[in-house]
Design a protein around this motif. Structure first.
Motif, PDB file in Angstrom:
ATOM      1  N   LYS A 201      14.852  -0.711 -11.910  1.00 57.04           N
ATOM      2  CA  LYS A 201      16.181  -0.547 -12.512  1.00 57.04           C
ATOM      3  C   LYS A 201      16.406   0.796 -13.202  1.00 57.04           C
ATOM      4  CE  LYS A 201      16.842  -5.479 -13.062  1.00 57.04           C
ATOM      5  NZ  LYS A 201      17.173  -6.579 -13.952  1.00 57.04           N
ATOM      6  N   LYS A 202      15.580   1.801 -12.878  1.00 54.62           N
ATOM      7  CA  LYS A 202      15.779   3.148 -13.425  1.00 54.62           C
ATOM      8  C   LYS A 202      15.934   4.129 -12.270  1.00 54.62           C
ATOM      9  CE  LYS A 202      13.139   2.190 -17.563  1.00 54.62           C
ATOM     10  NZ  LYS A 202      11.906   2.391 -18.289  1.00 54.62           N
ATOM     11  N   ILE A 203      17.056   4.844 -12.243  1.00 52.51           N
ATOM     12  CA  ILE A 203      17.292   5.840 -11.203  1.00 52.51           C
ATOM     13  C   ILE A 203      16.268   6.957 -11.362  1.00 52.51           C
ATOM     14  CG2 ILE A 203      18.929   7.527 -10.275  1.00 52.51           C
ATOM     15  CD1 ILE A 203      19.880   4.699  -9.817  1.00 52.51           C
ATOM     16  N   ILE A 204      15.653   7.335 -10.249  1.00 52.04           N
ATOM     17  CA  ILE A 204      14.670   8.420 -10.288  1.00 52.04           C
ATOM     18  C   ILE A 204      15.169   9.588  -9.446  1.00 52.04           C
ATOM     19  CG2 ILE A 204      12.725   6.886 -10.719  1.00 52.04           C
ATOM     20  CD1 ILE A 204      12.162   7.759  -7.565  1.00 52.04           C
ATOM     21  N   GLU A 205      14.696  10.773  -9.765  1.00 48.72           N
ATOM     22  CA  GLU A 205      15.092  11.963  -9.019  1.00 48.72           C
ATOM     23  C   GLU A 205      13.899  12.723  -8.470  1.00 48.72           C
ATOM     24  OE1 GLU A 205      17.792  14.339 -11.274  1.00 48.72           O
ATOM     25  OE2 GLU A 205      19.139  12.659 -11.644  1.00 48.72           O
ATOM     26  N   ILE A 206      12.690  12.339  -8.894  1.00 51.24           N
ATOM     27  CA  ILE A 206      11.480  13.003  -8.413  1.00 51.24           C
ATOM     28  C   ILE A 206      10.494  11.942  -7.937  1.00 51.24           C
ATOM     29  CG2 ILE A 206      11.752  15.016  -9.926  1.00 51.24           C
ATOM     30  CD1 ILE A 206       9.625  13.750 -11.756  1.00 51.24           C
ATOM     31  N   ASN A 207       9.474  12.374  -7.229  1.00 47.55           N
ATOM     32  CA  ASN A 207       8.445  11.458  -6.768  1.00 47.55           C
ATOM     33  C   ASN A 207       7.891  10.675  -7.956  1.00 47.55           C
ATOM     34  OD1 ASN A 207       6.668  10.229  -4.943  1.00 47.55           O
ATOM     35  ND2 ASN A 207       5.112  11.788  -5.302  1.00 47.55           N
ATOM     36  N   THR A 208       7.801   9.361  -7.787  1.00 42.71           N
ATOM     37  CA  THR A 208       7.391   8.476  -8.870  1.00 42.71           C
ATOM     38  C   THR A 208       6.291   7.540  -8.387  1.00 42.71           C
ATOM     39  OG1 THR A 208       9.623   8.548  -9.788  1.00 42.71           O
ATOM     40  CG2 THR A 208       8.238   6.709 -10.475  1.00 42.71           C
ATOM     41  N   LEU A 209       5.264   7.362  -9.197  1.00 40.93           N
ATOM     42  CA  LEU A 209       4.197   6.424  -8.856  1.00 40.93           C
ATOM     43  C   LEU A 209       4.735   5.005  -8.900  1.00 40.93           C
ATOM     44  CD1 LEU A 209       1.167   7.907 -10.820  1.00 40.93           C
ATOM     45  CD2 LEU A 209       1.621   8.042  -8.363  1.00 40.93           C
ATOM     46  N   LEU A 210       4.260   4.173  -7.970  1.00 39.81           N
ATOM     47  CA  LEU A 210       4.681   2.788  -7.896  1.00 39.81           C
ATOM     48  C   LEU A 210       3.569   1.875  -8.383  1.00 39.81           C
ATOM     49  CD1 LEU A 210       6.359   2.950  -4.375  1.00 39.81           C
ATOM     50  CD2 LEU A 210       7.480   3.020  -6.609  1.00 39.81           C
ATOM     51  N   ALA A 211       3.954   0.790  -9.032  1.00 43.33           N
ATOM     52  CA  ALA A 211       2.996  -0.191  -9.543  1.00 43.33           C
ATOM     53  C   ALA A 211       3.110  -1.466  -8.717  1.00 43.33           C
ATOM     54  CB  ALA A 211       3.286  -0.487 -11.005  1.00 43.33           C
ATOM     55  N   ASP A 212       2.065  -2.260  -8.732  1.00 38.69           N
ATOM     56  CA  ASP A 212       2.053  -3.525  -8.012  1.00 38.69           C
ATOM     57  C   ASP A 212       3.221  -4.396  -8.482  1.00 38.69           C
ATOM     58  OD1 ASP A 212       1.055  -5.400  -6.203  1.00 38.69           O
ATOM     59  OD2 ASP A 212      -0.153  -6.377  -7.748  1.00 38.69           O
ATOM     60  N   ASN A 213       3.915  -4.980  -7.519  1.00 35.40           N
ATOM     61  CA  ASN A 213       5.052  -5.876  -7.758  1.00 35.40           C
ATOM     62  C   ASN A 213       6.273  -5.198  -8.368  1.00 35.40           C
ATOM     63  OD1 ASN A 213       3.992  -8.308  -6.674  1.00 35.40           O
ATOM     64  ND2 ASN A 213       2.699  -8.485  -8.470  1.00 35.40           N
TER      65      ASN A 213
ATOM     66  N   ASN B 192       0.794  -1.233   0.000  1.00 29.13           N
ATOM     67  CA  ASN B 192       0.000   0.000   0.000  1.00 29.13           C
ATOM     68  C   ASN B 192       0.825   1.280   0.000  1.00 29.13           C
ATOM     69  OD1 ASN B 192      -2.348  -1.612   0.037  1.00 29.13           O
ATOM     70  ND2 ASN B 192      -2.202  -1.782   2.260  1.00 29.13           N
ATOM     71  N   MET B 193       1.866   1.311  -0.809  1.00 28.82           N
ATOM     72  CA  MET B 193       2.634   2.532  -1.035  1.00 28.82           C
ATOM     73  C   MET B 193       2.366   2.974  -2.464  1.00 28.82           C
ATOM     74  SD  MET B 193       4.365   3.408   1.616  1.00 28.82           S
ATOM     75  CE  MET B 193       4.271   2.582   3.194  1.00 28.82           C
ATOM     76  N   ASN B 194       1.838   4.176  -2.615  1.00 32.41           N
ATOM     77  CA  ASN B 194       1.457   4.659  -3.939  1.00 32.41           C
ATOM     78  C   ASN B 194       2.588   5.322  -4.710  1.00 32.41           C
ATOM     79  OD1 ASN B 194      -1.211   3.787  -3.654  1.00 32.41           O
ATOM     80  ND2 ASN B 194      -1.743   5.652  -2.532  1.00 32.41           N
ATOM     81  N   ASP B 195       3.539   5.910  -3.972  1.00 31.01           N
ATOM     82  CA  ASP B 195       4.622   6.630  -4.644  1.00 31.01           C
ATOM     83  C   ASP B 195       5.891   6.582  -3.807  1.00 31.01           C
ATOM     84  OD1 ASP B 195       4.437   8.709  -2.655  1.00 31.01           O
ATOM     85  OD2 ASP B 195       2.795   9.587  -3.800  1.00 31.01           O
TER      86      ASP B 195
END
Length: 77
Positions: A53-65, A24-27
């Motif tokens: 496997k992609k470096i992020i620098e801003i808030n990013t939405l997360l998908a299941d699994n 239950n983490m959305n981002d």
């Protein structure tokens, strides 16, 4: 929604594990906040965040699994 979290380097010493499963983490911002509450020493650590496997620098939405990795600074030679 399940998110796989991987820790590397000194972050394994801080968390006491190399991986956890959270739900239950959305981002990434909410994930980082939850990790900082669970492992307060992480707030003093520098690390990059990778989502699938992609470096992020801003808030990013997360998908299941999806897989989120916390990567401490590294140097090569």
């Amino acid at each position: 929604m399940k998110i796989n979290i991987l820790f590397f380097g000194q972050l394994v010493d801080i968390t006491g594990t190399d991986k956890i499963l959270v739900e239950n983490m959305n981002d990434t911002d909410s994930l980082v906040n939850a990790l900082h509450e669970t492992y307060p020493v992480l707030t003093q650590s520098k690390y990059l965040i990778s989502v699938d496997k992609k470096i992020i620098e801003i808030n990013t939405l997360l998908a299941d699994n999806c897989t989120v990795a916390l990567l401490p600074p590294f140097s090569g030679g």
